[in-house]
Design an enzyme around this catalytic site. Structure first.
Site, PDB file in Angstrom:
ATOM      1  N   TYR A 185       0.834  -1.202   0.000  1.00  0.00           N
ATOM      2  CA  TYR A 185       0.000   0.000   0.000  1.00  0.00           C
ATOM      3  C   TYR A 185       0.869   1.252   0.000  1.00  0.00           C
ATOM      4  O   TYR A 185       2.051   1.229   0.369  1.00  0.00           O
ATOM      5  CB  TYR A 185      -0.963  -0.001   1.190  1.00  0.00           C
ATOM      6  N   CYS A 186       0.252   2.349  -0.430  1.00  0.00           N
ATOM      7  CA  CYS A 186       0.899   3.663  -0.460  1.00  0.00           C
ATOM      8  C   CYS A 186      -0.197   4.717  -0.407  1.00  0.00           C
ATOM      9  O   CYS A 186      -1.364   4.385  -0.161  1.00  0.00           O
ATOM     10  CB  CYS A 186       1.766   3.809  -1.714  1.00  0.00           C
ATOM     11  N   THR A 187       0.122   5.959  -0.649  1.00  0.00           N
ATOM     12  CA  THR A 187      -0.855   7.030  -0.466  1.00  0.00           C
ATOM     13  C   THR A 187      -2.036   6.905  -1.420  1.00  0.00           C
ATOM     14  O   THR A 187      -3.185   6.906  -1.008  1.00  0.00           O
ATOM     15  CB  THR A 187      -0.187   8.402  -0.637  1.00  0.00           C
TER      16      THR A 187
END
Length: 252
Positions: free
Chosen positions: A181-183
């Site tokens: 996951y990331c922004t």
């Protein structure tokens, strides 16, 4: 008047970059929008802000290009525009990884919807009973602001350090379901493809990233806030500004 903040990306082959940059810049300037748009041979990455009507007008115009027809932005609201100006830039990559063999514009990694991940985390396993490992692909100063509980954090100084970090730690993920996951989804999409190339099975990207998780769920299993690259500083799980930067301060 509420300001609409858009975050969106799409991996798609682009070969008319200078002309495309000028068309996009002209359209944004006409609509008085501010923010940052990155263009590269592999696609587009945009962060824009403005009142609802011009923001919608820009997205309608952009989607007239078949390459961007499927662009679905993450949306949040603020009281003021969190950008000081408009920038439309040409780059080698819309997110720098320096792994030319990774071509997200050709094929996506499998994704998991935010509501599905929310359910998996609540039940402690995926739907096939496997242990879940959350992998944060962001930089260290972002994870310091907030992250999913128990997530793997490689304390990256930049995303270019991810390939070496994951190569040294592949054994951790054997027999487990991995969710990167990331922004907003862009880094975790490249990360998931690279992990597949390394032979790690059952790798997913979180569809839409943290921002979409906040938008579609109650934010459970998240600790802290989500760092954003504008003058809001960070957003809470309700997508409200949590730590505004001082006026005039430059984001990383």
């Amino acid at each position: 008047m509420s300001i609409i903040n858009l975050s969106a990306y799409r991996f798609v082959g682009l070969d008319d970059l200078p002309a495309l940059r000028e068309r996009i810049r002209e359209r944004c300037e006409t609509l008085a929008l501010k923010g940052t748009i990155l263009l590269a041979p592999e696609g587009i990455n945009l962060f824009l802000a403005g009142p609802r009507e011009p923001v919608d007008a820009f997205m309608d115009w952009l989607r007239e290009d078949p390459r961007f027809a499927g662009l679905e932005p993450k949306v949040s609201v603020s009281d003021a525009v969190p950008f000081g100006r408009l920038r439309v830039r040409l780059k080698k990559e819309i997110i720098t990884m320096r792994m030319p063999a990774i071509r997200p514009e050709g094929a996506r990694a499998p994704s998991v919807a935010p509501r599905t991940l929310h359910r998996w985390l609540a039940q402690g396993r995926d739907d096939e009973g496997r242990e879940i490992v959350l992998l944060d692909t962001r930089n260290d100063y972002e994870t310091d602001v907030g992250r999913f509980e128990h997530a793997v954090d490689y304390r990256l100084a930049s995303f270019t350090g991810f390939p070496a970090a994951i190569a040294a730690d592949c054994a951790r993920y054997e027999g487990k379901t991995v969710v990167s996951y990331c922004t907003g989804g862009i880094r975790c999409e490249k990360a998931a493809l690279h992990m597949q190339d390394l032979g790690i099975e059952r790798v997913y990207q979180l569809e839409g990233g943290i921002l979409k998780y906040f938008e579609d769920t109650d934010g459970a299993h998240w600790r802290g806030e989500c760092f954003v690259f504008d003058q809001r500083g960070a957003l809470d799980t309700q997508l409200a500004p949590a730590a505004p930067l001082p006026s005039g301060e430059t984001v990383r």
